[in-house]
Design a protein around this motif. Structure first.
Motif, PDB file in Angstrom:
ATOM      1  N   LYS A   1       6.334   8.422  19.491  1.00 50.41           N
ATOM      2  CA  LYS A   1       6.230   8.123  18.056  1.00 50.41           C
ATOM      3  C   LYS A   1       6.932   9.198  17.226  1.00 50.41           C
ATOM      4  CE  LYS A   1       2.004   5.358  18.266  1.00 50.41           C
ATOM      5  NZ  LYS A   1       0.680   5.056  17.683  1.00 50.41           N
TER       6      LYS A   1
ATOM      7  N   CYS B   1      -5.682   7.186   1.199  1.00 49.76           N
ATOM      8  CA  CYS B   1      -5.443   5.782   1.536  1.00 49.76           C
ATOM      9  C   CYS B   1      -6.377   5.330   2.652  1.00 49.76           C
ATOM     10  CB  CYS B   1      -3.982   5.621   1.952  1.00 49.76           C
ATOM     11  SG  CYS B   1      -3.615   3.976   2.562  1.00 49.76           S
ATOM     12  N   GLY B   2      -6.544   6.169   3.662  1.00 51.34           N
ATOM     13  CA  GLY B   2      -7.397   5.800   4.785  1.00 51.34           C
ATOM     14  C   GLY B   2      -7.897   7.037   5.501  1.00 51.34           C
TER      15      GLY B   2
ATOM     16  N   THR C   1       0.841  -1.206   0.000  1.00 52.81           N
ATOM     17  CA  THR C   1       0.000   0.000   0.000  1.00 52.81           C
ATOM     18  C   THR C   1       0.877   1.257   0.000  1.00 52.81           C
ATOM     19  OG1 THR C   1      -1.694  -1.192   1.245  1.00 52.81           O
ATOM     20  CG2 THR C   1      -1.826   1.204   1.264  1.00 52.81           C
TER      21      THR C   1
ATOM     22  N   MET D   1      -7.254   4.980  -3.272  1.00 49.81           N
ATOM     23  CA  MET D   1      -6.521   3.782  -3.698  1.00 49.81           C
ATOM     24  C   MET D   1      -6.974   2.566  -2.904  1.00 49.81           C
ATOM     25  SD  MET D   1      -2.807   3.611  -1.864  1.00 49.81           S
ATOM     26  CE  MET D   1      -2.562   1.980  -2.525  1.00 49.81           C
TER      27      MET D   1
ATOM     28  N   MET E   1      -4.845  -1.177  18.499  1.00 50.17           N
ATOM     29  CA  MET E   1      -4.395  -0.550  17.248  1.00 50.17           C
ATOM     30  C   MET E   1      -5.251   0.672  16.928  1.00 50.17           C
ATOM     31  SD  MET E   1      -5.408  -0.364  13.885  1.00 50.17           S
ATOM     32  CE  MET E   1      -6.610  -1.692  13.836  1.00 50.17           C
ATOM     33  N   LEU E   2      -6.573   0.551  17.109  1.00 48.09           N
ATOM     34  CA  LEU E   2      -7.446   1.705  16.826  1.00 48.09           C
ATOM     35  C   LEU E   2      -7.105   2.884  17.741  1.00 48.09           C
ATOM     36  CD1 LEU E   2     -11.029   0.179  16.353  1.00 48.09           C
ATOM     37  CD2 LEU E   2      -9.460   0.965  14.572  1.00 48.09           C
TER      38      LEU E   2
ATOM     39  N   TYR F   1       0.030  15.279  16.518  1.00 50.67           N
ATOM     40  CA  TYR F   1      -1.197  15.995  16.096  1.00 50.67           C
ATOM     41  C   TYR F   1      -2.095  16.355  17.272  1.00 50.67           C
ATOM     42  CZ  TYR F   1      -3.577  11.432  16.423  1.00 50.67           C
ATOM     43  OH  TYR F   1      -4.087  10.243  16.874  1.00 50.67           O
TER      44      TYR F   1
ATOM     45  N   TYR G   1     -13.348   6.344  11.438  1.00 49.83           N
ATOM     46  CA  TYR G   1     -13.890   4.982  11.331  1.00 49.83           C
ATOM     47  C   TYR G   1     -14.887   4.648  12.445  1.00 49.83           C
ATOM     48  CZ  TYR G   1     -10.278   3.903   7.803  1.00 49.83           C
ATOM     49  OH  TYR G   1      -9.484   3.890   6.694  1.00 49.83           O
TER      50      TYR G   1
ATOM     51  N   ASN H   1       0.085   0.878  18.927  1.00 52.05           N
ATOM     52  CA  ASN H   1       1.163   0.268  18.135  1.00 52.05           C
ATOM     53  C   ASN H   1       2.148   1.290  17.589  1.00 52.05           C
ATOM     54  OD1 ASN H   1      -1.229   1.055  16.537  1.00 52.05           O
ATOM     55  ND2 ASN H   1      -0.051   0.377  14.780  1.00 52.05           N
TER      56      ASN H   1
ATOM     57  N   GLY I   1       2.700   4.260  11.938  1.00 58.33           N
ATOM     58  CA  GLY I   1       2.022   2.977  11.757  1.00 58.33           C
ATOM     59  C   GLY I   1       2.643   2.167  10.629  1.00 58.33           C
ATOM     60  N   ALA I   2       1.984   1.044  10.306  1.00 55.24           N
ATOM     61  CA  ALA I   2       2.542   0.114   9.332  1.00 55.24           C
ATOM     62  C   ALA I   2       2.706   0.767   7.959  1.00 55.24           C
ATOM     63  CB  ALA I   2       1.637  -1.112   9.228  1.00 55.24           C
ATOM     64  N   VAL I   3       1.647   1.396   7.461  1.00 52.01           N
ATOM     65  CA  VAL I   3       1.717   2.017   6.131  1.00 52.01           C
ATOM     66  C   VAL I   3       2.569   3.288   6.202  1.00 52.01           C
ATOM     67  CG1 VAL I   3       0.375   3.136   4.310  1.00 52.01           C
ATOM     68  CG2 VAL I   3      -0.522   1.073   5.412  1.00 52.01           C
TER      69      VAL I   3
ATOM     70  N   ALA J   1      -5.154  -1.285  -2.087  1.00 51.57           N
ATOM     71  CA  ALA J   1      -3.937  -2.077  -2.272  1.00 51.57           C
ATOM     72  C   ALA J   1      -4.144  -3.177  -3.309  1.00 51.57           C
ATOM     73  CB  ALA J   1      -3.521  -2.694  -0.933  1.00 51.57           C
TER      74      ALA J   1
ATOM     75  N   ASN K   1      -3.672   8.933   5.665  1.00 47.36           N
ATOM     76  CA  ASN K   1      -4.123   7.745   6.387  1.00 47.36           C
ATOM     77  C   ASN K   1      -5.226   8.076   7.384  1.00 47.36           C
ATOM     78  OD1 ASN K   1      -2.363   5.739   5.309  1.00 47.36           O
ATOM     79  ND2 ASN K   1      -0.676   6.627   6.489  1.00 47.36           N
TER      80      ASN K   1
ATOM     81  N   GLY L   1       0.630  10.246  17.010  1.00 47.26           N
ATOM     82  CA  GLY L   1      -0.148  10.589  18.186  1.00 47.26           C
ATOM     83  C   GLY L   1       0.561  10.590  19.526  1.00 47.26           C
TER      84      GLY L   1
HETATM   85  N1  LIG Z   1      -6.521   1.845   0.821  1.00 47.91           N
HETATM   86  C1  LIG Z   1      -5.904   0.722   1.123  1.00 47.91           C
HETATM   87  O1  LIG Z   1      -5.768  -0.214   0.331  1.00 47.91           O
HETATM   88  C2  LIG Z   1      -5.324   0.592   2.508  1.00 47.91           C
HETATM   89  C3  LIG Z   1      -4.498  -0.483   2.845  1.00 47.91           C
HETATM   90  C4  LIG Z   1      -3.931  -0.532   4.136  1.00 47.91           C
HETATM   91  C5  LIG Z   1      -4.218   0.468   5.048  1.00 47.91           C
HETATM   92  N2  LIG Z   1      -5.055   1.480   4.670  1.00 47.91           N
HETATM   93  C6  LIG Z   1      -5.336   2.591   5.599  1.00 47.91           C
HETATM   94  O2  LIG Z   1      -4.095   3.149   5.975  1.00 47.91           O
HETATM   95  C7  LIG Z   1      -4.194   3.673   7.304  1.00 47.91           C
HETATM   96  C8  LIG Z   1      -3.074   3.077   8.157  1.00 47.91           C
HETATM   97  O3  LIG Z   1      -3.246   1.672   8.225  1.00 47.91           O
HETATM   98  P1  LIG Z   1      -2.179   0.758   8.988  1.00 47.91           P
HETATM   99  O4  LIG Z   1      -2.539  -0.629   8.722  1.00 47.91           O
HETATM  100  O5  LIG Z   1      -0.823   1.236   8.642  1.00 47.91           O
HETATM  101  O6  LIG Z   1      -2.508   1.062  10.505  1.00 47.91           O
HETATM  102  P2  LIG Z   1      -1.501   1.698  11.589  1.00 47.91           P
HETATM  103  O7  LIG Z   1      -1.175   3.075  11.135  1.00 47.91           O
HETATM  104  O8  LIG Z   1      -0.401   0.748  11.830  1.00 47.91           O
HETATM  105  O9  LIG Z   1      -2.413   1.741  12.879  1.00 47.91           O
HETATM  106  C9  LIG Z   1      -3.451   2.644  13.001  1.00 47.91           C
HETATM  107  C10 LIG Z   1      -2.954   3.974  13.618  1.00 47.91           C
HETATM  108  O10 LIG Z   1      -3.908   4.989  13.380  1.00 47.91           O
HETATM  109  C11 LIG Z   1      -3.658   6.037  14.286  1.00 47.91           C
HETATM  110  N3  LIG Z   1      -4.911   6.689  14.652  1.00 47.91           N
HETATM  111  C12 LIG Z   1      -5.968   6.158  15.295  1.00 47.91           C
HETATM  112  N4  LIG Z   1      -6.926   7.097  15.440  1.00 47.91           N
HETATM  113  C13 LIG Z   1      -6.447   8.234  14.907  1.00 47.91           C
HETATM  114  C14 LIG Z   1      -6.964   9.560  14.772  1.00 47.91           C
HETATM  115  N5  LIG Z   1      -8.189   9.912  15.238  1.00 47.91           N
HETATM  116  N6  LIG Z   1      -6.210  10.491  14.170  1.00 47.91           N
HETATM  117  C15 LIG Z   1      -4.989  10.167  13.698  1.00 47.91           C
HETATM  118  N7  LIG Z   1      -4.442   8.930  13.793  1.00 47.91           N
HETATM  119  C16 LIG Z   1      -5.171   7.984  14.392  1.00 47.91           C
HETATM  120  C17 LIG Z   1      -3.001   5.412  15.512  1.00 47.91           C
HETATM  121  O11 LIG Z   1      -1.715   6.012  15.686  1.00 47.91           O
HETATM  122  P3  LIG Z   1      -1.491   7.432  16.452  1.00 47.91           P
HETATM  123  O12 LIG Z   1      -0.920   7.081  17.795  1.00 47.91           O
HETATM  124  O13 LIG Z   1      -0.532   8.132  15.568  1.00 47.91           O
HETATM  125  O14 LIG Z   1      -2.821   8.091  16.558  1.00 47.91           O
HETATM  126  C18 LIG Z   1      -2.829   3.945  15.131  1.00 47.91           C
HETATM  127  O15 LIG Z   1      -1.602   3.403  15.543  1.00 47.91           O
HETATM  128  C19 LIG Z   1      -5.587   3.352   7.781  1.00 47.91           C
HETATM  129  O16 LIG Z   1      -6.409   4.471   7.551  1.00 47.91           O
HETATM  130  C20 LIG Z   1      -6.005   2.207   6.892  1.00 47.91           C
HETATM  131  O17 LIG Z   1      -7.414   2.117   6.760  1.00 47.91           O
HETATM  132  C21 LIG Z   1      -5.607   1.557   3.440  1.00 47.91           C
END
Ligand SMILES: NC(=O)c1ccc[n+]([C@@H]2O[C@H](COP(=O)([O-])OP(=O)(O)OC[C@H]3O[C@@H](n4cnc5c(N)ncnc54)[C@H](OP(=O)(O)O)[C@@H]3O)[C@@H](O)[C@H]2O)c1
Length: 339
Positions: free
Chosen positions: A189, A250-251, A138, A281, A326-327, A205, A256, A331, A162-164, A283, A228, A185
């Protein structure tokens, strides 16, 4: 084929109730279920690591989307890696390491055509759920293809620890970005982004209005925003983007769990005069890039120029808690469950 040596039952997670707003522990149920012998063309896998991902939250709602909703009272699924423990499929042997989509459980019996062999010599198994898996692809596709990244771009990525996000920022740096800025956050981090991943600037933020924090980190504006988070972050980025800037949608994790429509962005009209391009997008559309992605990112992992973190929660019984964590941002890097 003779019965193979498998336990009679294994544990799997069911969605017990559809969350209203933030999910709670009682929305999930851990259930003991029979482990099925593999039929013709099937394998049984003992999962070693399970993935918990933000997109799973959307699948808990009963709404039509690109991924089908989880059914109530039925096993949940998601990314997983593990070892084949019984095989009735050509080309798969007991002991093979595979990645597949029947996560949220200890044992999975599935059509071998839906499993991909992975190389445990190249990287630890869990990496195939993160930096070398769907989140890594992604990041790679979202930055290089969707955002049409060019050397010399100033790139801002949210959810940067985060991961992405952590992968996006490092790929931008390795591909010659002029400046890479990330938001996350917590102070811990933010320090990781700068000290470990080589971001030029980062901010928490939660420390103030995102537009002001971004303006301080990127006083000359940005060319690319990898989104994201959505909401206030997207509004701030639209404000900071230069003419012909590009956004990868992406997200939108900030919304959510919302039960009402988001308040931002309120400034989308700026996209007209700035001739911005905002593109969503998925993935799954970028599978054709996988070989190039694994080769290039795998190379950076081997020579140490790209780093990744994982937050590992122990025990299948803690999968729902890992998802909820994670939400909430518990992480750094990819959140995985070690079964
Ligand atoms: N379009 C696609 O194909 C695709 C594929 C994969 C992932 N995604 C999207 O990419 C994003 C990241 O996914 P990931 O798997 O890498 O997850 P991640 O970033 O590893 O984990 C989620 C992170 O979101 C942050 N978060 C939670 N609530 C928040 C808020 N209100 N404001 C700002 N940050 C917040 C948290 O970190 P903080 O401590 O920084 O808040 C949390 O660690 C997500 O939106 C996901 O849906 C999309």
């Amino acid at each position: 084929m003779a019965e193979q040596d498998l336990p009679a039952t294994g544990r799997e997670w069911h969605l017990a109730a559809r969350p209203q707003g933030w999910p709670v522990a009682s929305d999930f149920a851990l259930v003991e279920a029979p482990v099925r012998q593999p039929g013709p063309g099937e394998i049984t896998v003992r999962n070693a690591y399970l993935s918990v991902d933000p997109y799973m939250r959307a699948r808990m709602n009963d709404v039509k989307s690109y991924a089908p909703p989880y059914a109530l009272g039925a096993p949940m699924d998601g990314g997983a890696v593990g070892h084949v423990v019984a095989s009735n499929a050509e080309g798969f042997r007991v002991g093979d390491a595979v990645q597949h989509w029947l996560g949220w459980r200890e044992y999975a019996t599935l059509d071998a055509a839906h499993a991909v062999k992975v190389d445990p010599e190249l990287a630890p198994l869990s990496a195939y759920l993160g930096v070398l898996g769907m989140p890594g692809l992604t990041a790679y596709a979202g930055l290089l293809e969707v955002a049409s990244f060019r050397e010399g771009d100033t790139v801002f990525v949210s959810g940067a620890a985060g991961a992405v996000g952590s992968t996006v920022g490092q790929i931008a740096r390795l591909k010659g970005a002029k400046r890479v800025i990330g938001s996350a956050g917590s102070a811990e981090k933010v320090a990781t982004l700068v000290d470990d991943y080589g971001f030029d600037a980062a901010f928490n933020y939660k420390d103030g209005p995102v537009a002001e924090l971004l303006d301080q980190a990127a006083p000359d504006g940005i060319d690319v925003y990898f989104d994201n988070v959505g909401g206030e972050h997207l509004e701030a980025a639209i404000g900071a983007l230069r003419v012909h800037g590009r956004v990868t949608l992406c997200g939108a994790i900030a919304q959510y769990n919302d039960t009402s429509a988001p308040a931002a962005p309120r400034n989308l009209v700026l996209a007209i005069g700035k001739r911005l391009r905002l593109q969503g997008m998925l993935a799954g559309d970028h599978a054709a890039l996988r070989d190039r992605f694994v080769e290039e990112v795998g190379g950076w992992l081997r020579d140490g120029s790209l780093r990744y973190d994982e937050t590992v929660v122990e025990g299948v019984e803690n999968t729902a808690e890992a998802f909820l964590g994670m939400l909430r941002g518990a992480n750094i890097g990819k959140m995985v469950v070690q079964v």
